[in-house]
Design an enzyme around this catalytic site. Sequence first.
Site, short mmCIF file in Angstrom:
data_model
loop_
_atom_site.label_atom_id
_atom_site.label_comp_id
_atom_site.label_asym_id
_atom_site.label_seq_id
_atom_site.Cartn_x
_atom_site.Cartn_y
_atom_site.Cartn_z
N ASP A 81 0.91 -1.41 -0.07
CA ASP A 81 -0.06 -0.07 0.17
C ASP A 81 0.74 1.38 0.01
O ASP A 81 0.46 2.17 0.74
CB ASP A 81 -0.76 0.04 1.17
CG ASP A 81 -1.91 -1.39 1.13
OD1 ASP A 81 -2.10 -1.99 0.18
OD2 ASP A 81 -2.52 -1.41 2.19
N LYS A 94 -6.09 -5.01 -3.50
CA LYS A 94 -6.78 -5.90 -1.98
C LYS A 94 -7.88 -5.10 -1.60
O LYS A 94 -7.89 -3.67 -1.70
CB LYS A 94 -5.56 -6.12 -1.16
CG LYS A 94 -5.03 -4.98 -0.64
CD LYS A 94 -4.20 -5.54 0.33
CE LYS A 94 -3.18 -4.40 1.28
NZ LYS A 94 -4.16 -3.92 2.47
N CYS A 152 -2.15 -3.06 7.81
CA CYS A 152 -1.89 -4.06 6.64
C CYS A 152 -0.78 -4.77 6.56
O CYS A 152 -0.80 -5.81 6.34
CB CYS A 152 -2.10 -3.18 5.48
SG CYS A 152 -3.81 -2.47 5.12
#
Length: 230
Positions: free
Chosen positions: A24, A133, A166
């Site tokens: 990310d 995702k 995450c």
Amino acid sequence: MTTLTARPEAITFDPQQTALIVVDMQNAYATPGGYLDLAGFDVSTTRPVIANIQTAVTAARAAGMLIIWFQNGWDAQYVEAGGPGSPNFHKSNALKTMRKQPQLQGKLLAKGSWDYQLVDELVPQPGDIVLPKPRYSSFFNTPLDSILRSRGIRHLVFTGIATNVCVESTLRDGFFLEYFGVVLEDATHQAGPEFAQKAALFNIETFFGWVSDVETFCDALSPTSFARIA
């Protein structure tokens, strides 16, 4: 085989059967004006993390490691985010921020938006894999497990944001699926106070994996070339 100095002990792996996971590294999480910034989280110290990820990716690619980039987010209508029947609807700070500030609707973590894009400094190359995702864990509703198993990959080296959300979620899920997870601590950044970073790293090195840093990682892969890479 490569032996990496790490906490709580060294770990040995074959670089060609190891993947570097970049979690990310989007404008949403690393750039002023992105989701985390607008939601009240401090992103002022993410620039060194970006530079360290660049260094780690370069070293990993030279060593023959697979590079996998993840982007967290949803379709522009947020169907993938889930409605009131999903806990994600209630706990996602991006969704909560948009409900508080309706003018941001469609701008935060929406596929195709500036917020969703990877930061300019980090550009996937041919041979890398880029995956979307919809939740914190990179294993949830993605082909990650299948991609790794089909290549005989059992070791994962983690970088990205956020360490305590995450990154940790993905490493934990990987642990449950029998993957060996290593976090490069100076190539990650927390969402929240500094103690969140320390707590996440403590959890990882104590219960779920290993913790190292970018210089040690690069030196383990190619001791004579780290200075040139950096």
